[in-house]
Design a protein around this motif. Structure first.
Motif, short mmCIF file in Angstrom:
data_model
loop_
_atom_site.label_atom_id
_atom_site.label_comp_id
_atom_site.label_asym_id
_atom_site.label_seq_id
_atom_site.Cartn_x
_atom_site.Cartn_y
_atom_site.Cartn_z
N GLN A 507 0.82 -1.21 0.00
CA GLN A 507 0.00 0.00 0.00
C GLN A 507 0.86 1.27 0.00
OE1 GLN A 507 -0.48 -2.60 1.93
NE2 GLN A 507 -2.53 -3.37 1.37
N GLU A 508 1.92 1.29 0.83
CA GLU A 508 2.72 2.52 0.89
C GLU A 508 3.52 2.73 -0.40
OE1 GLU A 508 5.75 2.62 3.94
OE2 GLU A 508 5.90 0.43 3.95
N VAL A 530 10.60 0.09 -13.68
CA VAL A 530 11.11 0.83 -12.54
C VAL A 530 10.34 2.14 -12.45
CG1 VAL A 530 13.14 1.87 -11.46
CG2 VAL A 530 13.40 -0.17 -12.89
N TYR A 531 9.84 2.45 -11.23
CA TYR A 531 9.00 3.63 -11.02
C TYR A 531 9.66 4.57 -10.01
CZ TYR A 531 5.36 0.76 -13.18
OH TYR A 531 4.64 -0.03 -14.04
N LYS A 532 9.42 5.85 -10.24
CA LYS A 532 9.82 6.85 -9.25
C LYS A 532 8.71 7.00 -8.22
CE LYS A 532 10.91 11.77 -8.65
NZ LYS A 532 11.06 13.08 -9.31
N GLY A 533 9.10 7.14 -6.96
CA GLY A 533 8.12 7.31 -5.89
C GLY A 533 8.57 8.34 -4.88
N LYS A 534 7.62 8.81 -4.09
CA LYS A 534 7.94 9.77 -3.03
C LYS A 534 7.19 9.35 -1.78
CE LYS A 534 8.46 14.74 -2.28
NZ LYS A 534 8.26 16.08 -2.87
N MET A 535 7.96 9.05 -0.71
CA MET A 535 7.37 8.59 0.53
C MET A 535 6.73 9.76 1.28
SD MET A 535 8.05 5.42 0.25
CE MET A 535 7.65 4.74 1.85
N LEU A 536 5.98 9.44 2.31
CA LEU A 536 5.27 10.48 3.07
C LEU A 536 6.24 11.46 3.73
CD1 LEU A 536 2.45 8.36 4.76
CD2 LEU A 536 2.24 9.92 2.81
N ILE A 541 12.32 7.72 -3.97
CA ILE A 541 12.77 6.33 -4.10
C ILE A 541 12.58 5.87 -5.54
CG2 ILE A 541 12.30 5.70 -1.70
CD1 ILE A 541 9.65 4.45 -2.66
N ALA A 542 13.25 4.77 -5.88
CA ALA A 542 13.04 4.09 -7.15
C ALA A 542 12.57 2.67 -6.84
CB ALA A 542 14.32 4.06 -7.97
N VAL A 543 11.42 2.27 -7.39
CA VAL A 543 10.83 0.98 -7.08
C VAL A 543 10.96 0.08 -8.31
CG1 VAL A 543 8.76 -0.25 -6.35
CG2 VAL A 543 9.19 2.06 -5.51
#
Length: 831
Positions: A507-508, A530-536, A541-543
């Motif tokens: 979920q996160e 590969v996806y770019k993400g941004k945590m809370l 991050i790179a997933v």
């Protein structure tokens, strides 16, 4: 200093001028007949040090000095004529008629002399392997004069910094005025023995910094001395009035020395494999290291704001100045001591006591007593002039009868300082302790209640995380038994504490990537998208998400978790955690804003950003990362898939090696291994690996060589297939090398004459790395040394692999097993 007027000496110098080059370069000794003139030099017998003429950076003046012979960036450890430079390159270093060592200018004027009144005729000067220049008699061999007794700004191994309490003679360091002016500066450093020996730095005649007393092992005012100095220092009392400090490098393979710089900071510098000097320690860590920063009875703590505070029982002497940050006036007692009135039997006085302050740098101006600790306390208590005491097993009893100056609170190390306070002040301190204890108890109760309220919510999350870990461990046990068939020493599962690897829930990660939206997709590899993400918390991050149709499956996923979870290096991409949720398997990395090297290198627009300095920095960074994998990490790793698309670039274009799905762990005594499962990318694979399934460190060296040539040439290794000459990168490089047409190899973006020699060396090293026979290729450590050293002679390369035959004929018949330059292939092939 005067002129050498003796015509015999002048005639002798003129007569021998045609022979002095040979003499100067072939010996470690200088005599009247064997002198050196600018720019000649002599080298110590072991080749470690050089004596000759030099100019500091940004200066045209010439000086005679000593420096390390094997370090690419000179560091001048001693200067002769530092206050009287030569104005031109006409200087001579020789032995004068009276036996002194002298520096002469073009008019035979003495600019510097060893200045001995008891010199010996026909003496000689020799540069020893320790870096010490000595003047000795022709028969006795005794040292009449030595440079170690007249140091400049540098303290090296076996040198002695000393003071003679009887004669007052001192051997001290003196700073340069500036990096381009070696004349004597404002700062000096040495040993001072008033009651206890300490190391001091002075600014002119004023104390600037001090080390605290020596306890037989360390200076107790330097809290990190155990780790920084490795117990290499010794402070010796010769029992005849002389104290001297020296150090020996214990288990240190690289040169190390200490330099007193122009700001009065003593810097420890080391050189790794002949590279630039790197500062590894500094005497000034914080403002608190300045002598007397907080004045009398003031204590400095760099962790506090403000850094200065009065000792318990004391208050600021000048409150307004103190509040403005001017603490030099120090502190005074709030309550006078009752010692004399109690001793006189006066009424109303209660006996003074001591308040213990832990982990302190002891004040300056300590007295000394041989008393044991309890007796030390009693002696101080009975002496009304004693304001504090400390005890160290290596020193003994240290009482103070003067104001406490230069106190500092450490976070570790130091000693206990017992400060004398009036009884009423001790009472206040006890009340403060009670308040603190009550506050702590209330805090513990509140924390317990909060913890209980949160427990029920956390229990569910914890159970879910435990289930995820169990699933991950189960998957690893299912996948990992396959590895030992390829590498008998591959079982490192017990060395990797998977409990320490952060686990993310689906979920996160979905929230961070906007449900893996296409707008956040960074790319697609053999593993999956590969996806770019941004945590809370704002962390980017790179997933990497395992594709259900990927040829790289659970084996590669688990392999990457096992291999990279404990690797930490500035040139390796950092694994932040992973996610296993049902069929979903993801790896979470630090985000690299500039993506991969191939996105810049092979793009006609972006490649303009990669000038030669940046490219060379990328080559060096990849080499350092590879050296860490092969030699320096606790696990010995063979990457097996080193290529441009697996080199990521951070915001400053620093390289980081990524994608460890194909990597293998080697045992400490294993040099190579075989596999029936050849993986990697054609064009980067070494011949022994591609043809026979044998891989070793030299397989990665081959890939590094191809990558190095790509960076210099600016073209993909497979971009030559459509050219008229129908050859690949290695064939083209070899053809141009043999035709002595290296310029044709170089990318137009970096063709600058000032970098030509460095680029040529890189191409040379690249060709050495891609030689067909593995044993002919250098190791990564040798490669790094070759790239950095301009004086190292390189062997001629032999013909590279794959230059006379097709790389993979089967690959053309079966395109499904081929790999383009940026996609990894896994090829199952029996042998």
């Amino acid at each position: 200093m005067g002129l050498v007027r003796n015509t015999n000496l002048s005639a002798l110098l003129v007569l021998l001028s045609c022979f002095h080059l040979e003499f100067g370069s072939a010996t470690d000794t200088i005599t009247a007949a064997k002198f050196i003139s600018d720019p000649e030099a002599i080298i110590s017998n072991d080749g470690g040090f050089k004596l000759g003429f030099f100019s500091p950076p940004n200066s045209t003046f010439r000086y005679v000095g000593i420096w390390y012979a094997n370090i690419s960036v000179p560091s001048f450890i001693w200067v002769a004529n530092r206050n009287n430079p030569l104005k031109s390159s006409s200087g001579i270093l020789t032995i004068s008629e009276d036996g002194n060592l002298v520096v002469l200018d073009g008019q035979k004027k003495v600019l510097w002399s060893s200045n001995l009144t008891n010199s010996v005729v026909n003496s000689s000067a020799q540069l020893l392997g320790s870096g010490n220049l000595v003047l000795q008699g022709n028969t006795t061999g005794t040292f009449l004069w030595e440079s170690f007794q007249h140091p400049s700004n540098t303290f090296i191994e076996k040198m002695k910094i000393s003071t003679d309490v009887r004669t007052g003679k001192k051997v001290q360091l003196t700073s340069w005025k500036s990096p381009s002016d070696p004349s004597v500066g404002n700062f000096s450093a040495g040993i001072d023995v008033r009651n206890l020996p300490e190391f001091f730095i002075w600014n002119g005649s004023s104390t600037y910094s001090r080390s605290g007393p020596w306890n037989g092992r360390i200076f107790i005012g330097v809290p990190d001395m155990y780790t920084t100095y490795l117990d290499g220092f010794s402070l010796v009392d010769d029992k005849e009035g002389t104290f001297y400090l020296t150090f020996t490098l214990l288990n240190e393979p690289f040169p190390k020395h200490y330099v007193l710089n122009e700001q009065g900071n003593l810097l420890q510098s080391s050189s790794i494999i002949g590279e630039d000097w790197e500062v590894t320690w500094s005497s000034f860590q914080t403002e608190c290291d300045v002598y007397g920063k907080c004045g009398a009875f003031g204590s400095c703590n760099s962790q506090n704001t403000p850094i200065c505070s009065c000792l318990p029982g004391f208050e600021a002497k000048k409150t307004q100045e103190w509040n403005r940050g001017n603490w030099r006036s120090g502190c005074v007692r709030r309550t006078p001591l009752q010692c004399e009135s109690v001793n006189n039997g006066s009424e109303g006085g209660k006996k003074d006591g001591f308040l213990k302050l832990t982990m302190m740098k002891v004040p300056d101006l300590a007295d000394w007593s041989s008393a044991l600790e309890e007796k030390c306390r009693n002696q101080c208590l009975e002496n009304c002039s004693c304001v504090a005491y400390a005890f160290d097993a290596g020193i003994g009893c240290m009482p103070w009868t003067r104001s406490l100056i230069d106190l500092q609170k450490f976070s570790s190390g130091g000693v206990d300082l017992n400060v004398r306070l009036a009884y009423s002040e001790l009472d206040k301190e006890e009340n403060v302790k009670v308040i603190i204890i009550v506050t702590i108890i209330i805090g513990v109760i509140f924390t317990g209640i909060s913890t209980y309220l949160l427990w029920r919510w956390m229990a569910k999350q914890k159970a879910k995380k435990k289930k995820t870990k169990e699933m991950l461990l189960l998957n690893i046990r299912e996948a990992y038994p396959k590895f030992p068939r390829e590498d008998k020493h591959g079982d490192r599962l017990n060395q990797v504490k998977l409990q320490d690897l952060p686990l993310f829930n689906l979920q996160e990660l979905a929230s961070a990537t906007n449900n893996f939206h296409l707008s956040n997709k960074l790319g697609h590899g053999g593993f999956g998208p590969v996806y770019k993400g941004k945590m809370l918390d704002g962390q980017e991050i790179a997933v990497k998400r395992l594709s259900k149709t990927s040829r790289q499956g659970l084996d590669e996923f688990m392999n990457e978790v096992v291999v990279i979870s404990k690797l930490q290096h500035r040139n390796l991409v950092r694994l932040l955690g992973c996610c296993v949720d049902g069929e979903e398997q993801m790896l979470v990395y630090e985000y690299m804003p500039n993506k991969s090297l191939d996105a810049f290198l092979f793009d006609s627009i972006k490649s303009k950003v990669l000038d030669w300095r940046r490219r060379f920095n990328i080559i060096e960074g990849i080499g350092r990362g590879l050296l860490y994998l092969h030699r320096d990490s606790r696990l010995r790793i063979i990457h097996r898939d080193l290529k441009a698309s697996n080199i990521l670039l951070d915001e400053e274009l620093n390289p980081k090696i990524s994608d460890f799905g194909m990597a293998r762990i080697f045992g400490g005594n294993v040099d190579q291994a075989n596999t029936t499962r050849v993986v990697g990318t054609y064009g980067y694979m070494s011949p022994e690996y591609a043809m026979q399934g044998r891989f070793s460190e030299k397989s990665d060296v081959f890939s590094f060589g191809v990558l190095l040539l790509e960076i210099v040439i600016g073209r993909r290794n497979n971009s030559f297939y459509d050219d008229d000459h129908a050859m690949h990168l290695l064939g083209f490089a070899w053809q141009m090398w043999n035709a002595n047409n290296i310029v044709a190899l170089t990318d137009l973006m970096i063709r600058e004459p000032c970098f030509e020699m460095e680029i040529l060396r890189c191409i040379h090293v690249g060709l050495l790395c891609v030689q067909e026979v593995a044993k002919d290729r250098p190791t990564v450590s040798t490669v790094i040394s070759m790239l950095k050293s301009e004086t190292l002679d390189l062997p001629l390369p032999k013909q590279p692999a794959f230059t006379e035959r097709q790389i993979a004929p089967d690959a053309q018949q079966n395109p499904s097993k081929c790999s383009v330059n940026n996609v990894t292939v896994t090829m199952v092939q029996g042998r």
